[in-house]
Design a protein around this motif. Sequence first.
Motif, mmCIF file in Angstrom:
data_model
loop_
_atom_site.group_PDB
_atom_site.id
_atom_site.type_symbol
_atom_site.label_atom_id
_atom_site.label_comp_id
_atom_site.label_asym_id
_atom_site.label_seq_id
_atom_site.Cartn_x
_atom_site.Cartn_y
_atom_site.Cartn_z
ATOM 1 N N ILE A 1 8.887 -21.380 28.392
ATOM 2 C CA ILE A 1 8.027 -21.985 29.398
ATOM 3 C C ILE A 1 7.214 -20.869 30.057
ATOM 4 O O ILE A 1 7.774 -19.870 30.531
ATOM 5 C CB ILE A 1 8.850 -22.726 30.472
ATOM 6 N N THR A 2 5.911 -21.064 30.078
ATOM 7 C CA THR A 2 5.018 -20.086 30.704
ATOM 8 C C THR A 2 5.016 -20.295 32.208
ATOM 9 O O THR A 2 4.879 -21.415 32.695
ATOM 10 C CB THR A 2 3.594 -20.239 30.155
ATOM 11 N N ILE A 3 5.152 -19.191 32.915
ATOM 12 C CA ILE A 3 5.121 -19.244 34.383
ATOM 13 C C ILE A 3 3.714 -18.927 34.834
ATOM 14 O O ILE A 3 3.117 -17.913 34.454
ATOM 15 C CB ILE A 3 6.104 -18.211 34.981
#
Length: 140
Positions: A137-139
């Motif tokens: 998951i990209t922050i």
Amino acid sequence: MSLIPRDSWSDFYRVFDHAFPSIRTRFDAEAFSPRVDVIEKETAFEIIADLPGVAKDDVIITYKNGALTIEASTSKTEENTDQNKVIHKERYEGKMVRSFSLSENVNPKDIYAEFEDGVLVVVVPKLETQQVEDHRITIS
């Protein structure tokens, strides 16, 4: 997925079967919980219920709010005549009810049942689970 029988009062009352046999008939007055086996298979659950003395037309299976309910009834017969009287009676007559909580990965429209020789088999197919791949998951 889990298929868990709901608690039934008659399960509680089985405690009294041997300890207080004289009061057992009071508990059976309204409804009885039939004996069932629940078997999990790869693609479905099977609920096998013993319904002795019950006709196929007297069995109702419903699904509502995530619960599968099996209802059956036998008609009461009068066995007392002028010459004969019942001394002891153990066979159940009346209404039988059993409910099961279903998880969300079933399609109620796919549930089917078979009834033969007093044995009801309800098949609850499982929905195929989608394999979700792991991903990062990209922050932001």
